[in-house]
Design a protein around this motif. Structure first.
Motif, PDB file in Angstrom:
ATOM      1  N   THR A  87       0.815  -1.214   0.000  1.00  0.00           N
ATOM      2  CA  THR A  87       0.000   0.000   0.000  1.00  0.00           C
ATOM      3  C   THR A  87       0.852   1.269   0.000  1.00  0.00           C
ATOM      4  OG1 THR A  87      -0.178  -0.081   2.407  1.00  0.00           O
ATOM      5  CG2 THR A  87      -1.967  -1.116   1.141  1.00  0.00           C
ATOM      6  N   ARG A 106      -7.639  -5.744  -3.405  1.00  0.00           N
ATOM      7  CA  ARG A 106      -7.919  -4.999  -2.170  1.00  0.00           C
ATOM      8  C   ARG A 106      -6.809  -3.975  -1.903  1.00  0.00           C
ATOM      9  NH1 ARG A 106     -10.233  -1.755   0.574  1.00  0.00           N
ATOM     10  NH2 ARG A 106      -9.971  -1.782   2.820  1.00  0.00           N
ATOM     11  N   ASN A 108      -5.059  -2.456  -4.133  1.00  0.00           N
ATOM     12  CA  ASN A 108      -5.272  -1.327  -5.048  1.00  0.00           C
ATOM     13  C   ASN A 108      -6.406  -0.418  -4.575  1.00  0.00           C
ATOM     14  OD1 ASN A 108      -3.164  -1.465  -6.807  1.00  0.00           O
ATOM     15  ND2 ASN A 108      -4.228  -2.776  -8.274  1.00  0.00           N
ATOM     16  N   GLU A 109      -7.437  -0.994  -3.942  1.00  0.00           N
ATOM     17  CA  GLU A 109      -8.503  -0.162  -3.380  1.00  0.00           C
ATOM     18  C   GLU A 109      -7.940   0.748  -2.289  1.00  0.00           C
ATOM     19  OE1 GLU A 109     -11.465  -2.878  -1.953  1.00  0.00           O
ATOM     20  OE2 GLU A 109     -12.008  -3.537  -3.974  1.00  0.00           O
ATOM     21  N   ILE A 110      -7.098   0.185  -1.429  1.00  0.00           N
ATOM     22  CA  ILE A 110      -6.481   0.971  -0.345  1.00  0.00           C
ATOM     23  C   ILE A 110      -5.575   2.045  -0.931  1.00  0.00           C
ATOM     24  CG2 ILE A 110      -4.869   0.868   1.607  1.00  0.00           C
ATOM     25  CD1 ILE A 110      -5.980  -2.011   2.112  1.00  0.00           C
ATOM     26  N   ARG A 111      -4.799   1.691  -1.936  1.00  0.00           N
ATOM     27  CA  ARG A 111      -3.903   2.669  -2.571  1.00  0.00           C
ATOM     28  C   ARG A 111      -4.708   3.831  -3.144  1.00  0.00           C
ATOM     29  NH1 ARG A 111       1.396   1.293  -3.760  1.00  0.00           N
ATOM     30  NH2 ARG A 111       1.312   2.588  -5.624  1.00  0.00           N
ATOM     31  N   THR A 112      -5.814   3.521  -3.808  1.00  0.00           N
ATOM     32  CA  THR A 112      -6.660   4.562  -4.394  1.00  0.00           C
ATOM     33  C   THR A 112      -7.228   5.468  -3.304  1.00  0.00           C
ATOM     34  OG1 THR A 112      -7.200   3.135  -6.259  1.00  0.00           O
ATOM     35  CG2 THR A 112      -8.689   4.985  -5.851  1.00  0.00           C
ATOM     36  N   GLU A 113      -7.680   4.851  -2.200  1.00  0.00           N
ATOM     37  CA  GLU A 113      -8.204   5.636  -1.071  1.00  0.00           C
ATOM     38  C   GLU A 113      -7.144   6.592  -0.520  1.00  0.00           C
ATOM     39  OE1 GLU A 113      -9.484   2.699   1.759  1.00  0.00           O
ATOM     40  OE2 GLU A 113     -11.107   1.994   0.461  1.00  0.00           O
ATOM     41  N   ARG A 114      -5.889   6.185  -0.591  1.00  0.00           N
ATOM     42  CA  ARG A 114      -4.786   6.996  -0.065  1.00  0.00           C
ATOM     43  C   ARG A 114      -4.215   7.968  -1.097  1.00  0.00           C
ATOM     44  NH1 ARG A 114      -1.456   2.412   3.459  1.00  0.00           N
ATOM     45  NH2 ARG A 114      -3.137   2.049   4.939  1.00  0.00           N
ATOM     46  N   GLY A 115      -4.781   7.959  -2.299  1.00  0.00           N
ATOM     47  CA  GLY A 115      -4.326   8.869  -3.337  1.00  0.00           C
ATOM     48  C   GLY A 115      -3.126   8.376  -4.125  1.00  0.00           C
TER      49      GLY A 115
END
Length: 162
Positions: A87, A106, A108-115
């Motif tokens: 992440t 999952r 990648n979802e966290i990475r997207t949430e973190r910008g």
């Protein structure tokens, strides 16, 4: 490219080696190695898992050999959570096996949430044992096969944790 992958790697087998080989083909490699606390939580079965320091030493030997052949840098980092190091923003690619591809999504979802940009997910197929089933650490620990997938009915496994 900066490549991440993670696991317990106990014991290391030809399926893991396929993951490592692909990772080094792609770039510099950081391997997240599950901590002693996390390792049992990532297993679907109860079995003995060697201590972190033993697993780390074996993993370092494997990575050092491959890194030299590919002229790449590598490092091992301890994982305390399943999504681990991947992440973090510096990585470009995540190398996974078919059963861990969902975890990669999952991440990648966290990475997207973190910008952060999503990682390219590189799925490496399973390596099969002589009997046509998947090579896995669990099968090796049970004594069914060796690290190369040779069937070993005469071997005894490690047993279950006490």
């Amino acid at each position: 490219m900066e490549v991440a992958l993670g696991g317990t790697f106990d014991p290391i087998h030809d399926g893991h080696r396929a993951l490592f080989e692909r990772a080094f083909e792609l770039g510099n490699v950081t391997v997240g190695l599950t901590s002693d606390d996390l390792a049992p939580k990532t297993r679907h079965d109860q079995r003995h898992i060697r201590p972190f320091d033993e697993r780390r030493a074996e993993l370092a030997d494997e990575l050092d050999d491959l890194a030299g052949r590919h002229d790449r840098a590598w490092q091992i980092r301890e994982l305390d959570e399943p999504t681990g190091i991947a992440t973090e923003p510096q990585f470009d690619v995540l190398v996974v096996s078919p059963e861990t591809e969902t975890g990669g999504k999952r991440i990648n979802e966290i990475r997207t949430e973190r910008g952060h940009d999503p990682l390219e997910i590189e799925v490496v197929d399973h390596v099969l044992a002589d009997d046509g089933d998947i090579i896995s650490s669990t099968r090796i620990v049970k004594g069914e096969i060796d690290q190369h997938g040779n069937v070993t009915p005469e071997r005894e496994g490690r047993g279950t944790p006490s």
